[in-house]
Design an enzyme around this catalytic site. Structure first.
Site, PDB file in Angstrom:
ATOM      1  N   LYS A  22      11.457  -5.655   0.602  1.00 15.68           N
ATOM      2  CA  LYS A  22      11.886  -4.375   1.452  1.00 15.68           C
ATOM      3  C   LYS A  22      11.803  -4.616   2.932  1.00 15.68           C
ATOM      4  O   LYS A  22      12.937  -4.268   3.782  1.00 15.68           O
ATOM      5  CB  LYS A  22      10.832  -3.205   0.824  1.00 15.68           C
ATOM      6  CG  LYS A  22      10.835  -1.946   1.852  1.00 15.68           C
ATOM      7  CD  LYS A  22       9.784  -1.152   1.431  1.00 15.68           C
ATOM      8  CE  LYS A  22       8.494  -1.299   2.159  1.00 15.68           C
ATOM      9  NZ  LYS A  22       8.136  -1.024   3.327  1.00 15.68           N
ATOM     10  N   ASN A  23      11.004  -5.321   3.424  1.00 19.68           N
ATOM     11  CA  ASN A  23      10.613  -5.342   4.830  1.00 19.68           C
ATOM     12  C   ASN A  23      11.695  -6.233   5.544  1.00 19.68           C
ATOM     13  O   ASN A  23      11.798  -6.287   6.781  1.00 19.68           O
ATOM     14  CB  ASN A  23       9.302  -5.694   5.227  1.00 19.68           C
ATOM     15  CG  ASN A  23       8.294  -4.526   5.113  1.00 19.68           C
ATOM     16  OD1 ASN A  23       8.504  -3.672   4.573  1.00 19.68           O
ATOM     17  ND2 ASN A  23       6.927  -4.963   5.209  1.00 19.68           N
ATOM     18  N   CYS A 116       1.742   8.599  10.281  1.00 15.37           N
ATOM     19  CA  CYS A 116       2.133   8.561   8.631  1.00 15.37           C
ATOM     20  C   CYS A 116       0.755   8.291   8.168  1.00 15.37           C
ATOM     21  O   CYS A 116      -0.045   8.319   8.687  1.00 15.37           O
ATOM     22  CB  CYS A 116       2.868   7.505   8.783  1.00 15.37           C
ATOM     23  SG  CYS A 116       2.196   5.808   8.655  1.00 15.37           S
ATOM     24  N   ARG A 121       1.285   6.043  14.392  1.00 17.92           N
ATOM     25  CA  ARG A 121       2.365   5.088  14.490  1.00 17.92           C
ATOM     26  C   ARG A 121       3.327   5.165  15.627  1.00 17.92           C
ATOM     27  O   ARG A 121       4.431   5.726  15.772  1.00 17.92           O
ATOM     28  CB  ARG A 121       3.218   4.775  13.188  1.00 17.92           C
ATOM     29  CG  ARG A 121       2.556   4.889  11.612  1.00 17.92           C
ATOM     30  CD  ARG A 121       2.138   3.521  11.583  1.00 17.92           C
ATOM     31  NE  ARG A 121       3.205   2.642  11.116  1.00 17.92           N
ATOM     32  CZ  ARG A 121       3.658   2.352   9.778  1.00 17.92           C
ATOM     33  NH1 ARG A 121       3.204   2.776   8.958  1.00 17.92           N
ATOM     34  NH2 ARG A 121       4.477   1.404   9.786  1.00 17.92           N
ATOM     35  N   ASP A 306      -0.785  -5.616   4.733  1.00 16.55           N
ATOM     36  CA  ASP A 306      -0.299  -5.236   3.841  1.00 16.55           C
ATOM     37  C   ASP A 306      -1.126  -5.869   2.331  1.00 16.55           C
ATOM     38  O   ASP A 306      -0.856  -5.046   1.466  1.00 16.55           O
ATOM     39  CB  ASP A 306       1.136  -5.495   3.607  1.00 16.55           C
ATOM     40  CG  ASP A 306       1.920  -4.534   4.298  1.00 16.55           C
ATOM     41  OD1 ASP A 306       1.413  -3.629   5.101  1.00 16.55           O
ATOM     42  OD2 ASP A 306       3.109  -4.917   4.643  1.00 16.55           O
ATOM     43  N   ARG A 398       8.554   3.015  -3.278  1.00 19.01           N
ATOM     44  CA  ARG A 398       9.161   2.717  -1.811  1.00 19.01           C
ATOM     45  C   ARG A 398       9.059   1.131  -1.732  1.00 19.01           C
ATOM     46  O   ARG A 398       9.934   0.656  -1.117  1.00 19.01           O
ATOM     47  CB  ARG A 398       8.479   3.257  -0.671  1.00 19.01           C
ATOM     48  CG  ARG A 398       8.391   4.630  -0.604  1.00 19.01           C
ATOM     49  CD  ARG A 398       7.736   5.127   0.713  1.00 19.01           C
ATOM     50  NE  ARG A 398       7.752   4.130   1.790  1.00 19.01           N
ATOM     51  CZ  ARG A 398       6.758   3.522   2.382  1.00 19.01           C
ATOM     52  NH1 ARG A 398       5.652   4.124   2.198  1.00 19.01           N
ATOM     53  NH2 ARG A 398       7.121   2.666   3.197  1.00 19.01           N
TER      54      ARG A 398
HETATM   55  C1  UD1 Z   1       6.055  -3.418   9.697  1.00 19.81           C
HETATM   56  C2  UD1 Z   1       5.976  -3.338   8.221  1.00 19.81           C
HETATM   57  C3  UD1 Z   1       4.513  -3.046   7.682  1.00 19.81           C
HETATM   58  C4  UD1 Z   1       3.189  -3.998   7.893  1.00 19.81           C
HETATM   59  C5  UD1 Z   1       3.311  -4.063   9.522  1.00 19.81           C
HETATM   60  C6  UD1 Z   1       2.328  -4.902  10.138  1.00 19.81           C
HETATM   61  C7  UD1 Z   1       8.256  -3.030   7.829  1.00 19.81           C
HETATM   62  C8  UD1 Z   1       9.095  -2.045   7.192  1.00 19.81           C
HETATM   63  N1  UD1 Z   1       6.735  -2.630   7.852  1.00 19.81           N
HETATM   64  O1  UD1 Z   1       5.494  -2.046  10.152  1.00 19.81           O
HETATM   65  O2  UD1 Z   1       4.891  -3.021   6.042  1.00 19.81           O
HETATM   66  O3  UD1 Z   1       1.967  -3.318   7.617  1.00 19.81           O
HETATM   67  O4  UD1 Z   1       4.686  -4.430  10.120  1.00 19.81           O
HETATM   68  O5  UD1 Z   1       2.371  -6.165   9.542  1.00 19.81           O
HETATM   69  O6  UD1 Z   1       8.511  -4.130   8.174  1.00 19.81           O
HETATM   70  N2  UD1 Z   1       2.054  -0.144  17.167  1.00 19.81           N
HETATM   71  C9  UD1 Z   1       2.123   0.482  18.716  1.00 19.81           C
HETATM   72  N3  UD1 Z   1       3.153   0.976  19.484  1.00 19.81           N
HETATM   73  C10 UD1 Z   1       4.469   0.446  18.903  1.00 19.81           C
HETATM   74  C11 UD1 Z   1       4.537  -0.268  17.884  1.00 19.81           C
HETATM   75  C12 UD1 Z   1       3.498  -0.498  17.142  1.00 19.81           C
HETATM   76  O7  UD1 Z   1       0.934   0.793  19.047  1.00 19.81           O
HETATM   77  O8  UD1 Z   1       5.357   0.732  19.724  1.00 19.81           O
HETATM   78  C13 UD1 Z   1       0.915  -0.630  16.662  1.00 19.81           C
HETATM   79  C14 UD1 Z   1       0.872   0.413  15.269  1.00 19.81           C
HETATM   80  O9  UD1 Z   1       0.357   1.486  15.300  1.00 19.81           O
HETATM   81  C15 UD1 Z   1       0.133  -0.583  14.296  1.00 19.81           C
HETATM   82  C16 UD1 Z   1       0.414  -2.081  14.988  1.00 19.81           C
HETATM   83  O10 UD1 Z   1       0.963  -1.939  16.215  1.00 19.81           O
HETATM   84  O11 UD1 Z   1      -1.105  -0.520  14.679  1.00 19.81           O
HETATM   85  C17 UD1 Z   1       1.351  -2.909  13.964  1.00 19.81           C
HETATM   86  O12 UD1 Z   1       2.687  -1.789  14.109  1.00 19.81           O
HETATM   87  P1  UD1 Z   1       3.955  -2.736  13.733  1.00 19.81           P
HETATM   88  O13 UD1 Z   1       3.886  -4.157  13.621  1.00 19.81           O
HETATM   89  O14 UD1 Z   1       4.954  -2.222  14.538  1.00 19.81           O
HETATM   90  O15 UD1 Z   1       4.265  -2.315  12.172  1.00 19.81           O
HETATM   91  P2  UD1 Z   1       5.591  -1.628  11.623  1.00 19.81           P
HETATM   92  O16 UD1 Z   1       6.720  -2.514  12.159  1.00 19.81           O
HETATM   93  O17 UD1 Z   1       5.581  -0.407  11.738  1.00 19.81           O
END
Ligand code: UD1
Length: 419
Positions: A22-23, A116, A121, A306, A398
């Site tokens: 999915k990711n 979320c 997030r 995850d 999902r």
């Molecule tokens: C992706 C994965 C999710 C996985 C996560 C971490 C997908 C669809 N989802 O989520 O399954 O758990 O990576 O491996 O691929 N953060 C900020 N500011 C930002 C962006 C992120 O502070 O602009 C923080 C988030 O709140 C979180 C951390 O960084 O605490 C990691 O987030 P991120 O790596 O962006 O995760 P996702 O891409 O949302």
């Protein structure tokens, strides 16, 4: 509404085929927006998040179709760069369409995704990087109006944290930008490599994916290609752990083993025997697992957040005390309540959870609170004695394609029933 009904205490034993990730599928579907002609994605998982991504593509003017596990997208008719709130809220990762729509049309209007089930997030890292690439961002009525008045331009961006989504957004914005983009402190997850692999197949110039510095040279045009989505490493670990927690043995078919090397040693440490072949993994579990001393979640190649709930479910019945430290998301112990309801001994304090293994769990009625918490409760239900009902399984749907069919084909007593 549906729920999963599980009669636990039976070893999970047999072959389990792995679905596509999915990711990986979601950012690649967003990437199809950038291409002329048809994009064909094979091994695409049939999941609610994938259908939500296809609805976003259709809304922007793409023609999408899914036949078995092959999705085709033609983005030649893209005429809209605004994603309605209802579509944005269907899945949090819809934010990855931001970079792609900017790259394709030079503008994009999305709503602010907000928090979320895993906690806040924020998307500040995404937005800061896009600003550096010439994007103007206005917040209006809860929406983000993003435009690149002079076109997207390559830039040197340093991510303050190696965010997966931000890395994907910058890559998607950069492949059609003018000049070179360099991403420092990029995420190194295998799904980033799969996105880069797909985009290279479409004609993009990307180097360094899988490392902390990624270089992208913008090009004028991308053309759709045929790409096979990588296997889902998190689903794979889930099925292996189902066998580990029930004293079973599973052959996971269709894997990319290297992507799981940050977790397989943990299962070995817990007493499982693992045989790695070129594209499958065989795991055979002892009658009782051993606790693992300390697991800290970290960005790839560290231990994945995850997988934390999934391994925790198995450790609830292991011999000894396991300690978890969650460093990625604030609210990622919501599975602990359900596990405790089933008899687990878990003490959560801030980012640490201490799990003292118990001899056995007993079945209970529990609620999935997010995707991986749902998977953790299924594993606990399979290991527990008696009947478990897992509710709110839309979270599980999902990210796991027909979880009950895959597990029951391997001997588990698990059914999907109306709630
Ligand atoms: C992706 C994965 C999710 C996985 C996560 C971490 C997908 C669809 N989802 O989520 O399954 O758990 O990576 O491996 O691929 N953060 C900020 N500011 C930002 C962006 C992120 O502070 O602009 C923080 C988030 O709140 C979180 C951390 O960084 O605490 C990691 O987030 P991120 O790596 O962006 O995760 P996702 O891409 O949302």
């Amino acid at each position: 509404m549906q729920k999963l009904a599980i009669s636990g205490g039976v070893p999970v034993e047999g072959d389990i085929p792995l679905n596509g990730a999915k990711n990986s599928a979601l950012p690649i579907l967003a990437g199809s927006l950038l291409c002329k002609g048809e994009t064909v994605l094979e091994n695409c998982p049939r999941l609610t998040d994938v259908y939500a991504a296809m609805r976003i593509l259709t809304h922007t003017g793409c023609c999408c179709a899914i036949k078995e596990h092959t999705v085709s997208v033609c983005a030649d008719g893209v005429c809209c760069s605004e994603i309605p709130e209802a579509l944005m809220q269907e899945m949090r990762s819809s934010i990855v369409f931001l970079g792609a729509l900017l790259g394709r049309t030079g503008s994009c209007s999305v709503c602010y995704p907000g928090g979320c089930e895993l906690g806040p997030r924020p998307i500040d890292i995404h937005l800061d990087a896009l600003r550096k690439m010439g994007v103007r961002i206005l917040r209006r009525d809860g929406r983000l109006e993003c435009t690149a008045p002079c076109g997207l331009k390559g830039a040197c961006v340093h991510l303050r944290f190696p965010s997966v989504g931000a890395t994907e957004n910058v890559i998607l914005a950069a492949v059609l930008a003018k000049g070179e983009t360099i991403i420092h402190n990029a995420a190194r997850e295998p799904e980033i490599c799969d996105l880069a692999h797909f985009l290279r197949g479409c004609g993009a110039f990307i180097r360094g994916d899988g490392e902390s510095t990624i270089r992208i040279k913008g090009t004028d045009e991308l053309n759709g290609c045929v790409h096979r989505i990588m296997p889902d490493r998190i689903a794979g670990i889930t099925y292996l752990t189902a066998a580990a927690a029930t004293g079973g043995a599973v052959r996971l078919c269709g894997t990319q083993n290297a992507c799981m090397e940050n977790v397989l040693p943990v299962l070995e440490q817990a007493g499982c025997r693992i045989e790695r072949a070129s594209d499958d993994i065989y795991l055979s579990a002892p009658s009782r697992l051993r606790a693992v001393p300390r697991l800290r979640t970290m960005p790839h190649p560290g231990f994945p957040t995850d997988v934390q709930p999934i391994i925790m479910a198995a450790m609830t019945v292991a011999e000894g005390v396991s300690v978890f430290e969650e460093n990625i998301f604030e609210c990622r112990y919501r599975h602990a309540d359900g596990l405790v309801q089933m008899g687990a001994d878990i003490c959560v304090s801030g980012r640490t959870a201490v799990v003292s293994g118990v001899k056995e769990l007993s079945g209970a009625h529990v609620n999935a609170t997010d995707l991986r918490s749902g998977a953790a409760l299924v594993i606990a239900g399979l290991a527990a004695h008696g009947e478990t009902e897992v509710r709110q399984i839309h979270h599980i749907d999902r990210g796991y394609e027909e979880i009950e069919k895959r597990l029951s084909a391997a001997g588990a007593r698990i059914r999907r029933v109306a709630q």
